[in-house]
Design a protein around this motif. Sequence first.
Motif, PDB file in Angstrom:
ATOM      1  N   GLN A  67       0.337  -0.744  -0.103  1.00  0.00           N
ATOM      2  CA  GLN A  67       0.264   0.296   0.050  1.00  0.00           C
ATOM      3  C   GLN A  67       0.595   1.079   0.141  1.00  0.00           C
ATOM      4  N   LYS A  68       0.459   2.537  -0.438  1.00  0.00           N
ATOM      5  CA  LYS A  68       0.961   3.760  -0.253  1.00  0.00           C
ATOM      6  C   LYS A  68       1.463   4.420   0.588  1.00  0.00           C
ATOM      7  N   VAL A  69       2.973   4.854   0.909  1.00  0.00           N
ATOM      8  CA  VAL A  69       3.021   5.365   2.750  1.00  0.00           C
ATOM      9  C   VAL A  69       2.484   6.348   2.406  1.00  0.00           C
ATOM     10  N   LYS A  70       2.992   7.072   3.154  1.00  0.00           N
ATOM     11  CA  LYS A  70       3.318   8.839   3.573  1.00  0.00           C
ATOM     12  C   LYS A  70       4.477   9.141   3.460  1.00  0.00           C
ATOM     13  N   GLY A  71       5.400  10.139   3.253  1.00  0.00           N
ATOM     14  CA  GLY A  71       6.616  10.384   3.369  1.00  0.00           C
ATOM     15  C   GLY A  71       7.168  10.105   2.413  1.00  0.00           C
ATOM     16  N   ILE A  72       7.142   9.723   1.217  1.00  0.00           N
ATOM     17  CA  ILE A  72       8.072   8.917   0.770  1.00  0.00           C
ATOM     18  C   ILE A  72       9.285   9.599  -0.048  1.00  0.00           C
ATOM     19  N   LEU A  73       8.974  11.280  -0.394  1.00  0.00           N
ATOM     20  CA  LEU A  73       9.626  12.230  -0.485  1.00  0.00           C
ATOM     21  C   LEU A  73      11.109  12.025   0.962  1.00  0.00           C
ATOM     22  N   SER A  74      10.163  12.396   1.662  1.00  0.00           N
ATOM     23  CA  SER A  74      11.836  11.991   3.421  1.00  0.00           C
ATOM     24  C   SER A  74      12.806  10.872   3.315  1.00  0.00           C
ATOM     25  N   ILE A  75      11.658  10.107   2.780  1.00  0.00           N
ATOM     26  CA  ILE A  75      12.300   9.281   3.225  1.00  0.00           C
ATOM     27  C   ILE A  75      13.672   8.915   2.229  1.00  0.00           C
ATOM     28  N   ILE A  76      13.140   8.602   1.159  1.00  0.00           N
ATOM     29  CA  ILE A  76      14.114   9.019  -0.314  1.00  0.00           C
ATOM     30  C   ILE A  76      15.532   9.663  -0.098  1.00  0.00           C
ATOM     31  N   ILE A  77      15.526  10.367   0.380  1.00  0.00           N
ATOM     32  CA  ILE A  77      16.143  12.189   0.471  1.00  0.00           C
ATOM     33  C   ILE A  77      16.815  11.530   2.018  1.00  0.00           C
ATOM     34  N   GLY A  78      16.367  10.883   2.931  1.00  0.00           N
ATOM     35  CA  GLY A  78      16.707  10.771   4.044  1.00  0.00           C
ATOM     36  C   GLY A  78      18.438   9.430   3.508  1.00  0.00           C
ATOM     37  N   ALA A  79      17.267   8.450   2.604  1.00  0.00           N
ATOM     38  CA  ALA A  79      18.447   7.200   2.509  1.00  0.00           C
ATOM     39  C   ALA A  79      18.953   7.575   1.441  1.00  0.00           C
ATOM     40  N   LYS A  80      19.438   8.401   0.497  1.00  0.00           N
ATOM     41  CA  LYS A  80      20.743   8.838  -0.628  1.00  0.00           C
ATOM     42  C   LYS A  80      21.908  10.085   1.162  1.00  0.00           C
ATOM     43  N   GLU A  81      20.889  10.563   2.019  1.00  0.00           N
ATOM     44  CA  GLU A  81      21.861  11.149   3.070  1.00  0.00           C
ATOM     45  C   GLU A  81      22.657   9.757   4.141  1.00  0.00           C
ATOM     46  N   ASN A  82      22.286   8.963   3.967  1.00  0.00           N
ATOM     47  CA  ASN A  82      22.252   7.843   4.495  1.00  0.00           C
ATOM     48  C   ASN A  82      23.558   6.728   3.212  1.00  0.00           C
ATOM     49  N   LYS A  83      23.612   7.353   2.708  1.00  0.00           N
ATOM     50  CA  LYS A  83      24.831   6.402   1.107  1.00  0.00           C
ATOM     51  C   LYS A  83      23.903   5.063   0.923  1.00  0.00           C
ATOM     52  N   ILE A  84      22.237   5.275   0.745  1.00  0.00           N
ATOM     53  CA  ILE A  84      21.590   3.773   0.189  1.00  0.00           C
ATOM     54  C   ILE A  84      22.094   4.018  -1.150  1.00  0.00           C
ATOM     55  N   LYS A  85      22.451   2.809  -2.208  1.00  0.00           N
ATOM     56  CA  LYS A  85      22.201   2.693  -3.087  1.00  0.00           C
ATOM     57  C   LYS A  85      20.570   2.298  -3.465  1.00  0.00           C
TER      58      LYS A  85
END
Length: 512
Positions: free
Chosen positions: A116-134
């Motif tokens: 199911q769709k979740v809220k806040g995905i934009l913040s999550i992906i930006i945070g993942a990028k900052e944590n060096k997640i590929k």
Amino acid sequence: MLSIINSSNLMGINSHLIKLEIDITYGIPSFNIVGLASTEIKESRERVKSAIINSGYKFPNSRIVVNLSPADMKKEGSFLDLGISIGILREFIKKDNKYLEESMFIGELSLDGNLQKVKGILSIIIGAKENKIKRVFIPSDNLLESLFVEDINIIPIKSLKQCIDYLNGDLDINKESILKNIKLDADKIQDNIYDEDFSDVSGNYFVKRSAEIAAAGNHNLLMIGPPGSGKTMIAKRIRTILPDINKEEMLEVSKIYSSIGMIDNKKGIIDRRPFRNPHHTSTKQAMIGGGIDAKPGEVVLSHRGVLFLDEIAEFDKKILETLRQPIEDKVINISRIKYNYQYPCNFLLVGAMNPCPCGYYMSETECRCKTFEIDRYINKISGPLLDRFDLFVEVNSIPYKEFSNNISESSYDIKNRVEKAREIQKYRFKDYDINTNDEMNSSMINKYCKLNQESIDTIELIFNKYKLSNRSYTKLLKVARTIADLDGEEDLNSNHIMEAFSFRKSYYKYFK
């Protein structure tokens, strides 16, 4: 067997990396989640179990412990379902641990295993990028919203089964074609066409000039006038003359709206400057934000846009007083027992009010109010709050002749002048962390608001005669600086000072 899977937790509008440590051992069958999990996360045990079984996998008949690390951070939301399932089914996945260490799994599971769709995905992906997640595995319904973050691999999936098949190389998700089709629509999102336009506004040239100055320097504006004189009409058109929102600002605003699920599904991002118009019966929490989940309020939702308070004198006085700090600091802090949430709120404040309860004080229509009623009404807006406004302008009803000869500038023409003034400010403040004249501090004012002797004499006369406060004085200089920018002048002259002061005369007429 111990598995460690990356997922994320949303706190306010910022995400934090969560390590899901899933331990499956021999013992009495159980399924426990530890690490300050909220109710919705604890309930994920049932969702995960049903989703695994209904996806065609056998749920381990073992003792399962899921630790959410760091354990001292409160975890909320339904983001962790997919990551927990992947950890439990680790033995069915062929990828090595290094691949999983570089991946993040986000998604809420239905009982049938679909995501199911979740809220806040934009913040999550930006945070993942900052944590060096590929790479980040997300629900396919969130794909459009995630397109605007670059340099990270987004893998949209529809179900738990599809995720595992992809990890094992049994399924090729044709992401390129999906992205191509969506980008064709996404490229068209910013058409800059509004239903409102300043060409609709007849007369009131002085008011429209104040709106232009407000937009050029991000100066707060208060309009005063009788009912039906056009205050709301003008306020709604101010965003049409603001510069187009840039990509950095888009992401800032979209993070806020994504965190509370207010992103348009057809666009995936906020591509225009927000215009928020809360009703005067709004609560303090609705205006400022708060509640159990520290949800952002109207002042935050208007970040990089316009906050319009129509009938501002009808708002609860205590609520209006809470605006003083966010107007000045451009951020708002919401404190809870263990955490402090900080939200950006750099907005253009536009207020509109009647001059008295009946609305016709000092107008051509006879006022029915008593003197004490007018004083009580005007005093609903405190001096410190009025000091936060840069421009005060009186809006009057216009004669019929101005309606019949309606030749008025369009928003496009005004916007061109505003953008030129903003470009001057952008170059001026290129070495500072600000963008507009309204944000200048005292040292910047001394540097960029240079006065000749005539200007000094003019502003000294105004200062002494009207007993300006320090804040009023600096705001007068900031407005004059913006007027000079609109005129393309490097230094201020007495004409700029006098025009800036002309937008304070209504303040002395009504509030002094």
